[in-house]
Scaffold this active site. Structure first.
Site, PDB file in Angstrom:
ATOM      1  N   ARG A 118      26.573   0.909   2.181  1.00  0.00           N
ATOM      2  CA  ARG A 118      25.901   1.763   1.193  1.00  0.00           C
ATOM      3  C   ARG A 118      26.077   1.235  -0.231  1.00  0.00           C
ATOM      4  NH1 ARG A 118      24.357   6.397   3.952  1.00  0.00           N
ATOM      5  NH2 ARG A 118      25.793   7.174   5.520  1.00  0.00           N
TER       6      ARG A 118
ATOM      7  N   ASP B 156      23.075   2.943   5.137  1.00  0.00           N
ATOM      8  CA  ASP B 156      24.246   2.401   5.837  1.00  0.00           C
ATOM      9  C   ASP B 156      23.928   1.856   7.219  1.00  0.00           C
ATOM     10  OD1 ASP B 156      23.684   5.039   6.945  1.00  0.00           O
ATOM     11  OD2 ASP B 156      25.546   4.766   8.056  1.00  0.00           O
TER      12      ASP B 156
ATOM     13  N   ASP C 260      11.403   7.658   8.335  1.00  0.00           N
ATOM     14  CA  ASP C 260      11.220   6.753   9.480  1.00  0.00           C
ATOM     15  C   ASP C 260      10.291   7.448  10.484  1.00  0.00           C
ATOM     16  OD1 ASP C 260      11.837   4.587  11.201  1.00  0.00           O
ATOM     17  OD2 ASP C 260      13.563   5.611  12.024  1.00  0.00           O
TER      18      ASP C 260
ATOM     19  N   GLU D 287      14.706  11.711  -0.500  1.00  0.00           N
ATOM     20  CA  GLU D 287      15.181  11.093   0.742  1.00  0.00           C
ATOM     21  C   GLU D 287      15.274   9.579   0.561  1.00  0.00           C
ATOM     22  OE1 GLU D 287      16.806  11.008   3.260  1.00  0.00           O
ATOM     23  OE2 GLU D 287      15.719  11.741   5.023  1.00  0.00           O
ATOM     24  N   ASP D 288      16.165   8.933   1.296  1.00  0.00           N
ATOM     25  CA  ASP D 288      16.261   7.473   1.203  1.00  0.00           C
ATOM     26  C   ASP D 288      15.098   6.815   1.934  1.00  0.00           C
ATOM     27  OD1 ASP D 288      17.179   8.265   3.714  1.00  0.00           O
ATOM     28  OD2 ASP D 288      18.984   7.035   3.681  1.00  0.00           O
TER      29      ASP D 288
HETATM   30  P1  5GP Z   1      13.707  10.050  10.571  1.00  0.00           P
HETATM   31  O1  5GP Z   1      14.148  11.430  10.864  1.00  0.00           O
HETATM   32  O2  5GP Z   1      12.548   9.981   9.603  1.00  0.00           O
HETATM   33  O3  5GP Z   1      13.431   9.259  11.807  1.00  0.00           O
HETATM   34  O4  5GP Z   1      14.926   9.297   9.978  1.00  0.00           O
HETATM   35  C1  5GP Z   1      15.278   9.442   8.694  1.00  0.00           C
HETATM   36  C2  5GP Z   1      16.722   9.038   8.479  1.00  0.00           C
HETATM   37  O5  5GP Z   1      17.127   7.953   9.333  1.00  0.00           O
HETATM   38  C3  5GP Z   1      16.858   8.522   7.088  1.00  0.00           C
HETATM   39  O6  5GP Z   1      17.217   9.550   6.237  1.00  0.00           O
HETATM   40  C4  5GP Z   1      17.932   7.482   7.211  1.00  0.00           C
HETATM   41  O7  5GP Z   1      19.176   8.093   7.000  1.00  0.00           O
HETATM   42  C5  5GP Z   1      17.859   6.997   8.621  1.00  0.00           C
HETATM   43  N1  5GP Z   1      17.135   5.704   8.706  1.00  0.00           N
HETATM   44  C6  5GP Z   1      15.872   5.478   9.092  1.00  0.00           C
HETATM   45  N2  5GP Z   1      15.568   4.167   9.050  1.00  0.00           N
HETATM   46  C7  5GP Z   1      16.684   3.547   8.607  1.00  0.00           C
HETATM   47  C8  5GP Z   1      17.000   2.165   8.331  1.00  0.00           C
HETATM   48  O8  5GP Z   1      16.225   1.217   8.482  1.00  0.00           O
HETATM   49  N3  5GP Z   1      18.264   1.936   7.866  1.00  0.00           N
HETATM   50  C9  5GP Z   1      19.183   2.925   7.675  1.00  0.00           C
HETATM   51  N4  5GP Z   1      20.373   2.580   7.215  1.00  0.00           N
HETATM   52  N5  5GP Z   1      18.910   4.228   7.929  1.00  0.00           N
HETATM   53  C10 5GP Z   1      17.675   4.520   8.385  1.00  0.00           C
HETATM   54 MG    MG Z   2      18.812   9.944   5.234  1.00  0.00          MG
END
Ligand code: 5GP
Ligand code: MG
Length: 178
Positions: A168, A162, A106, A102-103
């Site tokens: 990206r 992104d 969050d 995963e990138d």
């Molecule tokens: P989660 O489900 O953990 O809240 O969110 C995960 C996804 O939200 C990540 O895979 C990513 O694509 C996106 N995301 C979360 N934080 C960021 C951020 O600071 N910048 C970007 N570009 N995407 C984020």
């Molecule tokens: Mg993602």
């Protein structure tokens, strides 16, 4: 500071490509060590992880496979709290050692959704490998085995991540200007 414009927002330098490279190498070495004798399947979450995944697996010295799923939860600079699966699992993971790539984790909602989906397919094991985490925003209990860097709770772009589809291709990671 060299601020850049991505779509309609300004971002400032945050993590250099060289630092990312170093951390990716470190994590790849950990995986190579931990998975000796195994043939892991890297399951990468599109779109954000594509650059990290490409760099990571080329540093892993193991027989391995790679596959992709596509999920989305973000809109603009915030999470919607809902995960949509756009491309599902199209590989048999029964008895496989799966490493989710995963990138950024969050809230953790995307990852929790992913783990829940995989559980139904009887993998031999599942580990999480993420480029970044935002520990202050985590809403669910997750065991993240591999993580390159932890960052504060600010919106970032670059290295695969992104803002509304843009940014990206930026080599370094930038953070939104306050
Ligand atoms: P989660 O489900 O953990 O809240 O969110 C995960 C996804 O939200 C990540 O895979 C990513 O694509 C996106 N995301 C979360 N934080 C960021 C951020 O600071 N910048 C970007 N570009 N995407 C984020
Ligand atoms: Mg993602």
């Amino acid at each position: 500071m060299d601020s850049i414009l991505v779509k309609d927002k300004h971002f400032v330098p945050f993590i250099k490509a060289e630092k990312l490279k170093e951390e990716v190498k470190r994590v790849a070495a950990e995986i190579t060590h931990d998975y000796q004798g195994k043939k892991p399947l890297f399951l990468c979450i599109l779109n954000g992880s594509f650059i990290f995944a490409a760099d990571l697996i080329r540093e892993v010295d193991l027989p391995c496979e790679i596959s992709f799923v596509k999920m989305t939860s973000y809109q603009g600079t915030g999470t919607t709290g809902k995960v949509r699966e756009l491309i599902g699992l199209n590989v048999d993971i029964t008895d496989r050692h799966v490493i989710i790539v995963e990138d950024i984790v969050d809230t953790g909602i995307t990852m929790a959704h992913m783990l829940e989906t995989l559980k139904g397919h009887n993998p031999a094991s599942v580990d999480i490998c993420t480029l970044l985490t935002k520990p202050d925003k985590l809403q669910v209990q997750l065991d993240i085995r591999y993580c390159c860097l932890s960052i504060p709770n600010d919106f970032i772009v670059g290295y695969g991540l992104d803002y509304d589809g843009y940014g990206r291709n930026i080599k370094d990671i930038y953070v939104i200007e306050k």
